[in-house]
Design an enzyme around this catalytic site. Structure first.
Site, PDB file in Angstrom:
ATOM      1  N   LYS A  93       2.320  -3.804  -1.534  1.00 47.69           N
ATOM      2  CA  LYS A  93       1.400  -3.882  -2.946  1.00 47.69           C
ATOM      3  C   LYS A  93       0.021  -4.286  -2.614  1.00 47.69           C
ATOM      4  CE  LYS A  93       5.811  -4.881  -5.327  1.00 47.69           C
ATOM      5  NZ  LYS A  93       6.724  -5.785  -6.474  1.00 47.69           N
TER       6      LYS A  93
ATOM      7  N   GLU B 299       2.726   0.724  -9.587  1.00 48.07           N
ATOM      8  CA  GLU B 299       3.437   1.944  -9.955  1.00 48.07           C
ATOM      9  C   GLU B 299       3.815   2.130 -11.411  1.00 48.07           C
ATOM     10  OE1 GLU B 299       3.872   0.370  -7.435  1.00 48.07           O
ATOM     11  OE2 GLU B 299       4.189   1.554  -5.649  1.00 48.07           O
TER      12      GLU B 299
HETATM   13  C1  G6Q Z   1      13.615  -5.632  -4.474  1.00 57.55           C
HETATM   14  C2  G6Q Z   1      12.269  -5.725  -4.359  1.00 57.55           C
HETATM   15  C3  G6Q Z   1      11.355  -4.495  -4.821  1.00 57.55           C
HETATM   16  C4  G6Q Z   1      11.201  -4.920  -6.410  1.00 57.55           C
HETATM   17  C5  G6Q Z   1       9.906  -3.763  -6.937  1.00 57.55           C
HETATM   18  C6  G6Q Z   1       9.788  -3.735  -8.319  1.00 57.55           C
HETATM   19  O1  G6Q Z   1      14.479  -6.486  -4.303  1.00 57.55           O
HETATM   20  O2  G6Q Z   1      11.722  -6.555  -4.490  1.00 57.55           O
HETATM   21  O3  G6Q Z   1      11.999  -3.415  -4.942  1.00 57.55           O
HETATM   22  O4  G6Q Z   1      12.436  -4.743  -7.160  1.00 57.55           O
HETATM   23  O5  G6Q Z   1       8.968  -3.830  -6.103  1.00 57.55           O
HETATM   24  O6  G6Q Z   1       9.181  -5.139  -8.484  1.00 57.55           O
HETATM   25  P1  G6Q Z   1       8.911  -5.577 -10.099  1.00 57.55           P
HETATM   26  O7  G6Q Z   1      10.397  -5.325 -10.648  1.00 57.55           O
HETATM   27  O8  G6Q Z   1       8.466  -6.554 -10.189  1.00 57.55           O
HETATM   28  O9  G6Q Z   1       8.304  -4.586 -10.837  1.00 57.55           O
END
Ligand code: G6Q
Length: 550
Positions: free
Chosen positions: A515, A231
């Site tokens: 993901k 995303e």
């Molecule tokens: C939070 C989760 C999840 C993560 C997002 C974004 O504790 O792991 O919400 O923050 O998937 O991930 P990135 O920062 O790696 O893009």
């Protein structure tokens, strides 16, 4: 790797402390001993005795379905689960995130520069030094942008910052920016630095965010711990096209900065790593708003405001580390959650802030709590034997009163609710704030004590049974320090509950599954290849393909 505490090898519901609580629940509920009207009538000191004040938060627990004995038994449960020892292991850098073999040190993000914390197995590296080095770089950068010294490629000052991130790289800064917008005017400037947040891969999100923006005065912060989240990278590519179309490729360096733990991927994306702000694997996404992930917030409220925000978190960290369980705010809120969820049958927890500035706070807590404690396996790999994380939800008051409060007042379910309010308004206009707070006080009163009870049938329809539990949190005003304290309060509440259940609150394999799954389906949507899913998914994808083509 940190060893698993011995208390976690025994299923929590086989401990004497758990059994004592189960017996207590049976006798108090059957014996009608948890009737709030009676509890208040028989104990004039109840409100005072069940109120704890710390770190600028005045928390009234007295309208909960508990007696002093309940609190004592819950404190015994915390002892049986070694909550204090587990807390100390977290603060001291032990690798308590056992599935990922990581320390859990978001509390190091808000420690004073003189403190020393090392990650277990990495002696000689003081993470607090690293934290303050990044904070210093962030502050210098924020000052340059806020003063207009940092300019875009055409020499114009930055007026809008767009944060591109999702989940933990979005919800924290988005919630906090919304909460602290009254603090967002740079000194001596004529404009409010506007900060926007784009998270969804739905093209509408970035389309609408960019619609009225001028590339010459816009800066993008690409926030991704892994720098591999589809995303965020998709939105970042779209943003880069938008900028390059207007200003040319050489403009990227003046309009893009990155926040990540992955320098290599940041460089591959084309962002100069001198404009990258790092953090560490020991900061979980949903615990990261106090790290460089909060850069957009710092740009809005300034480095001093951001340090106040960190101080508020640190105030609660110190309280959590030192107060006895029966006076420890995060522990009490967590233990009450266990009481309602595991012993009285509640399935959800409402969070009802009486401040429009906290409109994203329930969503923020939803991630914090549900991603941390939505687990069904204990730290030593066995299925849990009791229910774990609650469903967390809420909306600001008074809006919620005109919508879902009906069910809280007169429905069949037990819904514990946290009410959060402030003495002083963020935006003083007329008597709005007194009217808001009159509702705040009236709702918890009505939920606790009910009213309008009658005997004939039509009276019953109108009757409010009361005895609906609430916790009331009051602070002076919603400022950076208070917001920091509220966040840390809930972080440690979540920790307490996870520690009692013996689960790992710091991994998130459920998020990672999403993901992987979407990555497999994307090429199928753009081809006519055979599909090998279940019949339902095959039919849905086929219909999508056919109608898209049409
Ligand atoms: C939070 C989760 C999840 C993560 C997002 C974004 O504790 O792991 O919400 O923050 O998937 O991930 P990135 O920062 O790696 O893009």
């Amino acid at each position: 790797m940190a060893s698993i505490p011995s208390s976690d090898h025994q299923p929590i519901n086989t401990t004497d402390a758990w059994r004592a609580l189960a017996a207590h629940a049976a006798t108090t509920v059957d014996g009608d001993e948890l009737d709030l009207t009676r509890l208040f009538d028989t104990d004039p000191e109840r409100a005072a005795r069940f109120t704890v004040e710390a770190a600028g938060l005045y928390v009234d627990f007295s309208k909960n379905l508990v007696t002093e004995e309940t609190i004592g038994l819950l404190a015994d449960l915390a002892d049986a689960a070694d909550v204090a020892a587990k807390r100390d292991a977290m603060f001291s850098g032990r690798r308590i995130n056992t599935t990922e073999d990581r320390a859990v040190l978001h509390t190091a993000l808000r420690r004073p520069a003189t403190d020393v914390v090392e990650v277990e197995g990495e002696p000689g590296v003081n993470v607090v030094d690293e934290v303050h080095e990044v904070l210093g770089r962030m502050s210098a950068f924020a000052n340059r942008v806020r003063s207009g010294e940092w300019t875009g490629a055409t020499g114009q000052a930055i007026e809008t910052v767009v944060n591109l991130g999702i989940g933990g790289s979005d919800l924290g800064p988005a919630m906090a920016y919304r909460a602290l917008r009254p603090f967002a005017r740079p000194p001596h400037s004529h404009w409010d630095l506007d900060v926007r947040f784009v998270s969804n891969i739905d093209p509408t999100d970035i389309h609408e965010a960019l619609l009225d923006l001028d590339p010459e005065t816009t800066m993008f912060i690409v926030v991704s711990k892994t720098f591999s989240t589809i995303e965020t990278l998709t939105n970042a590519k779209t943003a880069r096209h938008w900028l390059v179309d207007a200003l040319g490729a050489e403009a990227v360096g003046r309009h893009f900065v990155a926040v990540s733990t992955n320098e290599e991927r940041v460089a591959d994306f084309g962002i100069d790593t001198t404009n990258m702000f790092g953090f560490w694997d020991w900061v979980g996404g949903r615990y990261s708003v106090g790290s460089a992930v909060g850069l957009s917030l710092m740009l809005a409220i300034g480095p001093d405001g951001f340090r106040e925000f960190l101080s508020g978190m640190h105030d609660v960290d110190l309280h959590f580390q030192s107060a006895p369980a029966a006076e420890n705010l995060p522990m009490l809120i967590g233990l009450l959650g266990i009481w309602y969820g595991n012993f009285l049958g509640a399935e959800t927890q409402a969070v009802l802030p009486y401040s429009d500035h906290l409109s994203r706070f329930p969503a923020y807590l939803q991630q914090l709590d549900m991603e941390s404690n939505g687990k069904r396996v204990t730290k030593d790999g066995r299925p849990v034997t009791v229910d774990t994380g609650p469903i967390v939800w809420g909306e600001p008051g008074t809006n919620g009163q005109h919508a879902f409060y009906q069910l809280i007042h007169q429905g069949t379910r037990l819904i514990p609710a946290d009410f959060i309010g402030f003495i002083h308004p963020s935006d003083p206009i007329g008597d709005h704030h007194d009217l808001l707070m009159a509702n705040f006080f009236a709702q918890t009163e009505a939920l606790a004590f009910g009213g309008n009870s009658g005997s004939d049938e039509s009276d019953l329809q109108r009757a409010f049974p009361g005895n609906r539990p609430t916790t009331t949190i009051v602070a002076e005003r919603l400022d950076p320090r208070t917001l920091g304290a509220l966040i840390a309060l809930y972080e440690h509440k979540v920790f307490t509950m996870g520690a009692v259940w013996g689960i790992n609150s710091f991994d998130q394999f459920g998020v990672e599954l999403g993901k992987v799954l979407a990555t497999a389906i994307t090429p199928e949507l753009q081809s006519t290849s055979d599909l090998a899913h279940d019949a339902s998914t095959n039919a849905l994808i086929t219909r999508y393909r056919n109608h898209r083509a049409g």
